[in-house]
Design a protein around this motif. Structure first.
Motif, mmCIF file in Angstrom:
data_model
loop_
_atom_site.group_PDB
_atom_site.id
_atom_site.type_symbol
_atom_site.label_atom_id
_atom_site.label_comp_id
_atom_site.label_asym_id
_atom_site.label_seq_id
_atom_site.Cartn_x
_atom_site.Cartn_y
_atom_site.Cartn_z
ATOM 1 N N ASN A 635 0.876 -1.174 0.000
ATOM 2 C CA ASN A 635 0.000 0.000 0.000
ATOM 3 C C ASN A 635 0.908 1.216 0.000
ATOM 4 N N ASN A 637 1.234 5.350 -0.042
ATOM 5 C CA ASN A 637 0.513 6.598 0.210
ATOM 6 C C ASN A 637 1.374 7.788 -0.170
ATOM 7 N N TYR A 639 1.512 11.671 0.782
ATOM 8 C CA TYR A 639 1.016 12.771 1.619
ATOM 9 C C TYR A 639 1.568 14.044 0.967
ATOM 10 N N VAL A 646 -3.151 10.125 7.899
ATOM 11 C CA VAL A 646 -3.983 8.929 8.036
ATOM 12 C C VAL A 646 -4.370 8.838 9.520
ATOM 13 N N HIS A 649 -5.961 3.837 13.063
ATOM 14 C CA HIS A 649 -6.526 2.630 12.450
ATOM 15 C C HIS A 649 -5.612 1.451 12.742
ATOM 16 N N ASP A 651 -4.307 -2.254 10.646
ATOM 17 C CA ASP A 651 -4.355 -2.959 9.355
ATOM 18 C C ASP A 651 -4.687 -4.430 9.610
ATOM 19 N N PHE A 676 5.010 9.294 13.345
ATOM 20 C CA PHE A 676 4.247 8.042 13.344
ATOM 21 C C PHE A 676 3.799 7.804 14.788
ATOM 22 N N HIS A 719 -2.440 2.749 14.893
ATOM 23 C CA HIS A 719 -1.372 3.657 14.478
ATOM 24 C C HIS A 719 -1.950 4.758 13.601
ATOM 25 N N VAL A 721 -0.726 8.670 11.210
ATOM 26 C CA VAL A 721 0.211 9.745 10.845
ATOM 27 C C VAL A 721 -0.623 11.017 10.883
ATOM 28 N N ARG A 731 5.511 13.565 1.338
ATOM 29 C CA ARG A 731 6.113 12.331 1.859
ATOM 30 C C ARG A 731 5.454 11.150 1.144
ATOM 31 N N ASN A 733 4.978 6.927 1.553
ATOM 32 C CA ASN A 733 5.186 5.796 2.453
ATOM 33 C C ASN A 733 4.758 4.514 1.747
ATOM 34 N N THR A 735 4.010 0.539 2.461
ATOM 35 C CA THR A 735 3.880 -0.521 3.480
ATOM 36 C C THR A 735 3.690 -1.854 2.760
ATOM 37 N N ARG A 737 3.125 -5.831 2.656
ATOM 38 C CA ARG A 737 2.388 -6.790 3.472
ATOM 39 C C ARG A 737 2.362 -8.147 2.782
#
Ligand code: AKG
Ligand code: FE2
Length: 765
Positions: A635, A637, A639, A646, A649, A651, A676, A719, A721, A731, A733, A735, A737
């Motif tokens: 995923n 993102n 920003y 974000v 939430h 995951d 974070f 978590h 941001v 920025r 990011n 992630t 998975r």
């Protein structure tokens, strides 16, 4: 930037006759003689990746003697220089197993890693000179003057002949070195080598070893035929008995869980009967109230109310209320009073509260059983692996006696693969059954009402994993449960969950877990991996590595991703006004044939096939983390500035199975520095508003930083941001998975039983 390797195998101190070599780098593979003819040495090898390893195998005819590996990274500090080095050869396991070779021979390699924009395919002068000198001494070669050597080197000014750096590793006296001419002055004496490793002696040893190997193979075959009678192998028999004992303990635990859930069901049934009575009574109570205060609505209260009360309630109500005669006599008075009603409903409220407390207690016991079953299942798995290894070693075909592999079809009608690999009669089985057989579930409903269906559901969910984690109102509605009833069931289930949620996770020594902080330190010592969150009781960890990607590289990745990815603006149907978008741009990449859509809080992000430059970023980051396998989705993102964010939430989407399994999410930050934030989950099933409240842990995530969320982090922690309006720069990011439960609804080709189990620790994910 082009990188190429020049490699020459000058000699091998084992020195049997007719030695050959096989060299592999990336997908390139070549065979040659030892010593290598000069013409072969002058063919450059393209270096596919900085993490590539060049492997050189030594062969005697078709028999492998051993191999050595040269990581390209290790040549990094000798770029554009010729290196002359002895490498230890790891003996081939077949030969080593026979105990024949006292230690591995060594190879003398001349290496030159050439880099730079203008790197040509011509061999560098220093390399050619060194090879010519050594190879001429080792064997008769064609004259180098006949070969196509380019005379100008890559960087002739920076690398004049006199400054050529040569690194010579001294040979150990035991092995010695067999070289001639100029080389003899640099290595140990040839006489010593002759004593230990004469060609003749080596050939004899090899012949002996091969004969020994054949004899052992014959013995092995004989043993196998004897082993068909499994009683010949007490260890195996013992292990089977142990495995059977564990299987029956698991069965016992399941029955216990079933008992608990049945108890809970009874309690729920009792509670809903009482609740219904109370509601009817409340309605009647309102009527009494209305009539008593002279309302024009004048429906009668008593006969109707009493008729509809359950016997149960009648008994309780009469304790607090006047008799019917009394009531009739003093009808006007009684109708003006609602104390008896409130007493009765107070009693019911208390009972309800008591039932909820009991449900919480039952939930705790259930979780304890689930953890115990988890530990037993891991132990069972370990034993099964061990016994499978033994079986393989002896090639015995003994019929299976456990509950794995004995069924052609598992009880949900899936083929045996579904329950064979660990027979984890748990989360996956119950959940899958529910997801895949909705028509079956709907059929259970078949006019018999929710109670009947709940009974079936409980038996499907067996050990309680699914009950504790994945059952939700949507699932109930999908199988046709009316909205109000689905809500009622979920309220009870959530009481159960609250009890279970507060339970500690299984201890690490029972169910081990290796953090990325440890794996990263092992893979890249000194890179700086460390833990920023360590919560053993909740099996939740976060690892961080500052500057895991060098600054220049990270900024260039940032620019490439920002300008080349097809960013999407998403609208969250649950929280966004129509026409408004989430405060960040996104893309969800997949590879290896996965086609899953990423769905969370009202958003569905369609998959995009991972572009090759993103794949290279992934491989770099996974290597830097020491993770054993590649993730299969990411995923990403964007920003745009500090106004993007974000919110709190977790995951824990079903795709990753992080709500109930140990998982790992690897995250790379590029561009602007942001914060974070992390805090505990407020408790499962609690309304979203309660996500409000401050962070408990926070740290800056900067350009080039890698961090992780591991273990049961997604189950126990949230978590975010947050917005930081003062930040002007963008920025990105990423992630990464591991999708372990591919989505059938999206028609993902990887969906199926074989892919349904989540990794238990990041090291095997
Ligand atoms: O931007 C970050 O560091 C976190 C992103 C995140 O939590 C997510 O994509 O789920
Ligand atoms: Fe997240």
């Amino acid at each position: 930037m082009a990188e190429q390797l020049f490699l020459a195998i000058v000699s091998c101190d084992a020195r049997p006759m007719e030695l050959h070599c096989a060299v592999a780098l990336g997908s390139d593979y070549r065979r040659s003689r030892v010593p290598m003819p000069l013409a072969d040495c002058l063919q450059p090898w393209q270096v596919p990746h900085v993490f590539s390893v060049c492997t050189v195998a030594i062969l005697f005819g078709e028999t492998g003697l051993g191999k050595c590996s040269v990581p390209i990274m290790s040549l990094g500090k000798h770029k554009n220089t010729t290196v002359d080095e002895w490498y230890q050869v790891d003996p081939d396991p077949d030969l080593a197993a026979l105990g024949g070779l006292p230690s591995g021979p060594r190879l003398r390699l001349v290496l030159h890693l050439q880099t730079g924009e203008e790197a040509t395919t011509a061999a560098p002068k220093s390399f050619v000179q060194r090879c010519t000198q050594l190879l001429e001494a080792a064997s008769p070669l064609p004259s180098p003057r006949d070969l196509p050597v380019e005379t100008s080197d890559v960087q002739p000014e920076e690398e004049p002949e006199e400054e050529v750096e040569l690194e010579l590793v001294q040979s150990s006296p035991a092995l010695g070195t067999e070289v001639g001419g100029a080389e003899a002055a640099e290595g140990p004496t040839p006489e010593a080598a002759e004593e230990t490793w004469g060609a003749k002696a080596y050939d004899e040893a090899l012949t002996q070893l091969l004969a020994q190997k054949e004899a052992l193979e014959r013995e092995h075959t004989e043993l196998n035929s004897f082993a068909l009678d499994s009683s010949g192998y007490p260890v195996l028999a013992e292990m089977r008995a142990e495995q059977r004992a564990i299987s029956s303990s698991v069965d016992e635990l399941h029955s216990e869980v079933l008992e608990f859930t049945a108890e809970l069901k009874q309690a729920q049934a009792l509670s809903s009967t009482r609740l219904a009575t109370r509601r009817r009574l409340q309605v009647s109570g309102e009527e009494v109230h209305i009539v008593g205060y002279g309302s024009k609505r004048s429906r009668s209260f008593h006969p109707k109310c009493e008729m509809s009360c359950s016997t149960n309630f009648k008994e309780e109500a009469t304790e607090h209320r006047p008799s019917q005669e009394e009531t009739r006599e003093t009808r006007e008075t009684v109708m003006c009073r609602d104390e008896p009603m409130s007493h009765a409903s107070e009693a019911l409220r208390q009972q309800r509260a008591q039932l909820r407390r009991e449900a919480v207690e039952l939930g705790k016991k259930l979780q304890a059983c689930v953890s115990q079953a988890d530990a037993l299942v891991s132990e069972n798995l370990r034993l099964r692996t061990e016994s499978a290894e033994l079986e393989e070693a002896f090639s015995i075909s003994v019929p299976q006696t456990g509950f794995c592999g004995t069924y052609d079809l598992c009880e949900f009608g899936r083929d045996e693969d579904f329950c064979s690999s660990s027979c984890y009669i748990g989360a996956s089985k119950g959940i899958e059954a529910l997801d895949w057989d909705t028509s079956e579930a709907a059929c259970w409903l078949g006019g018999e009402g929710l109670d009947r269906w709940k009974r079936q559901l409980v038996s499907v969910l067996r050990d309680g994993h699914a009950l504790l984690t994945t059952l939700n109102e949507g699932v109930l509605r999908r199988v046709g449960v009316p909205k109000r009833k689905a809500k009622e069931v979920m309220q009870d289930v959530e009481d159960l969950r609250r009890g279970a949620w507060s339970q500690p996770e299984p201890p690490l020594k029972e169910v081990p877990l290796v953090t990325v902080a440890e794996m990263g330190e092992r893979a890249r010592p000194g890179l700086g991996w460390h833990l920023v969150l360590k919560d053993d009781s909740l099996r939740s960890y976060a690892s961080l590595c500052r500057n895991a990607v060098p600054q220049d590289m990270a900024w260039s990745w940032f620019e490439q991703l920002r300008t080349q990815l097809p960013w999407q603006d998403l609208s969250d149907s649950r929280y966004q006004e129509e026409g408004k978008y989430m405060p960040r741009r996104t893309i969800f990449t997949v590879f290896n044939g996965c086609n899953c859509t990423y769905k969370y809080s009202g958003v569905a992000v369609k998959p995009t096939i991972e572009p090759p430059f993103v794949a290279r970023i992934r491989e770099y980051c996974v290597a830097a983390s020491g993770l054993a396998t590649q993730p299969n989705c990411c995923n990403i993102n964007l920003y745009r500035d500090g106004r993007d964010s974000v919110g709190w939430h977790t995951d824990d989407e079903e795709l990753f199975e992080g709500g109930y399994n140990d998982i790992c999410i690897l995250s790379l930050s590029l561009g602007a520095t942001r914060t974070f934030e992390v805090k505990h989950q407020p408790g499962f099933g609690v309304a979203r508003g309660s996500h409000k409240g401050p962070a408990e842990t926070s740290f800056a995530v900067r350009n080039g930083d890698l961090c992780t969320m591991e273990g049961k982090f997604q189950r126990h922690y949230l978590h975010a941001v947050p917005k930081e309006p003062q930040v002007r720069q963008a920025r990105i990011n990423l992630t990464w998975r591991w999708i372990t439960k591919h989505n059938q609804v999206d028609g993902c080709p990887l969906c199926g039983p074989g892919n349904s189990r989540a990794p238990l620790t990041p090291s095997i994910c």
